[in-house]
Design a protein around this motif. Sequence first.
Motif, mmCIF file in Angstrom:
data_model
loop_
_atom_site.group_PDB
_atom_site.id
_atom_site.type_symbol
_atom_site.label_atom_id
_atom_site.label_comp_id
_atom_site.label_asym_id
_atom_site.label_seq_id
_atom_site.Cartn_x
_atom_site.Cartn_y
_atom_site.Cartn_z
ATOM 1 N N LEU A 253 0.808 -1.216 0.000
ATOM 2 C CA LEU A 253 0.000 0.000 0.000
ATOM 3 C C LEU A 253 0.846 1.274 0.000
ATOM 4 O O LEU A 253 0.316 2.366 -0.230
ATOM 5 C CB LEU A 253 -0.937 -0.001 1.214
ATOM 6 C CG LEU A 253 -2.000 -1.106 1.211
ATOM 7 C CD1 LEU A 253 -2.768 -1.116 2.527
ATOM 8 C CD2 LEU A 253 -2.962 -0.939 0.041
ATOM 9 N N TYR A 256 0.620 3.584 -3.019
ATOM 10 C CA TYR A 256 -0.599 4.405 -3.036
ATOM 11 C C TYR A 256 -0.395 5.672 -2.206
ATOM 12 O O TYR A 256 -0.771 6.767 -2.631
ATOM 13 C CB TYR A 256 -1.774 3.596 -2.488
ATOM 14 C CG TYR A 256 -2.989 4.435 -2.185
ATOM 15 C CD1 TYR A 256 -3.695 5.066 -3.204
ATOM 16 C CD2 TYR A 256 -3.427 4.596 -0.864
ATOM 17 C CE1 TYR A 256 -4.815 5.855 -2.907
ATOM 18 C CE2 TYR A 256 -4.542 5.367 -0.569
ATOM 19 C CZ TYR A 256 -5.225 5.996 -1.594
ATOM 20 O OH TYR A 256 -6.324 6.778 -1.318
ATOM 21 N N GLN A 261 0.529 4.777 -7.352
ATOM 22 C CA GLN A 261 -0.509 3.842 -7.774
ATOM 23 C C GLN A 261 -1.863 4.320 -7.268
ATOM 24 O O GLN A 261 -1.938 5.043 -6.272
ATOM 25 C CB GLN A 261 -0.250 2.428 -7.209
ATOM 26 C CG GLN A 261 0.845 1.645 -7.895
ATOM 27 C CD GLN A 261 0.946 0.224 -7.339
ATOM 28 O OE1 GLN A 261 0.489 -0.066 -6.231
ATOM 29 N NE2 GLN A 261 1.530 -0.665 -8.112
ATOM 30 N N THR A 262 -2.909 3.893 -7.955
ATOM 31 C CA THR A 262 -4.247 4.110 -7.414
ATOM 32 C C THR A 262 -4.488 3.097 -6.305
ATOM 33 O O THR A 262 -3.764 2.090 -6.189
ATOM 34 C CB THR A 262 -5.312 3.939 -8.499
ATOM 35 O OG1 THR A 262 -5.333 2.555 -8.918
ATOM 36 C CG2 THR A 262 -5.039 4.848 -9.699
ATOM 37 N N LEU A 263 -5.516 3.328 -5.505
ATOM 38 C CA LEU A 263 -5.835 2.370 -4.449
ATOM 39 C C LEU A 263 -6.211 1.025 -5.052
ATOM 40 O O LEU A 263 -5.795 -0.025 -4.536
ATOM 41 C CB LEU A 263 -6.980 2.902 -3.586
ATOM 42 C CG LEU A 263 -7.429 1.985 -2.444
ATOM 43 C CD1 LEU A 263 -6.270 1.650 -1.521
ATOM 44 C CD2 LEU A 263 -8.581 2.624 -1.659
ATOM 45 N N ALA A 266 -3.082 -0.802 -5.982
ATOM 46 C CA ALA A 266 -2.356 -1.276 -4.792
ATOM 47 C C ALA A 266 -3.038 -2.492 -4.187
ATOM 48 O O ALA A 266 -2.369 -3.446 -3.750
ATOM 49 C CB ALA A 266 -2.247 -0.152 -3.770
#
Length: 321
Positions: A253, A256, A261-263, A266
């Motif tokens: 995570l 993110y 990265q987007t959630l 991730a």
Amino acid sequence: MTPRPPLLIISGPTASGKSAVALRLASQHARGEIISADSMQLYRGLDIATAKPSLDEQALVTHHLIDICEPAERFSVADYLDLASQTINDCLASGAWPIVAGGTGQYIDALARGIRFDDGLYDEGLRQTLLEQLQSDPASGALAQYERLKQLDPDSAQTIDPRNHKRVMRSLEICLLSGKPASLVRQEARLQPSPYNSLVCIPDWPRAVLYERINTRVDQMLEQGLLEEARQVYDLDLPAEATCRQAIGYKELFPYFEGRQTLAEAVTELKAATRHYAKRQLTWFRHKDYVHFFPCAEAAEIPAALARRIEALWQDFLSKQ
């Protein structure tokens, strides 16, 4: 010769249901107690990602070796073996039934086979020097460490990929701290037998079912607040190599939090990393001759039916002591 006390160990890959089975067995016994064999449940504040027993579960059955370390602390396999052995012996002396439960393969191996790992050889100053050598010039630093390992321990060097910097550095540490080849230290460590006669049981799910259980668990952890817990770990002032920062469920995570990265991306990475970890755990255990696998097909097998099957094997195991 004094007979070795019997010890029940319930292990297996993540999301296989081992904790639920151990809880079921321990709660049905008047004096059942659970001893964790999870290298991440040791740390305070790491609750959701590690699937730590809830407060209600801890109230139902006494649990040991959870929440005993701060996130910055280092805890070796040798440390675990010492504390786990002491806890098991205390349980036996008091008339309690100790049940070991967890998926950290090296912890299980240490208890079941009695291997005294080289993990006890550690010096903070030497570790920092080797890390700085790698960080200042990754390519030449890694090559220099591998070449030095070849000089001190050609047998270990032959079995380690030079690109695996962590393994190279660890073997080099052992050589420098012990004054002996790491391969010899590890060979000598394996000569110490286990003080217990262990029965190791592992729920064995079809791969597709296990992976679906993992995906479901990740979704549940996110609902329970995993994102917030991971953020707390991310914000801790800890070195990148700190154990808790490497835990699956947190490091996936971090991209993110850093905007890389987007959630959704991730979370996809987290599920994939957890599945890969489970696969590595299974590979580890399938090479161990002391393991009893219990095939599972239906969700109903966990935990009640599987607990009954393990209880039956345990009673048979005791009758042959």
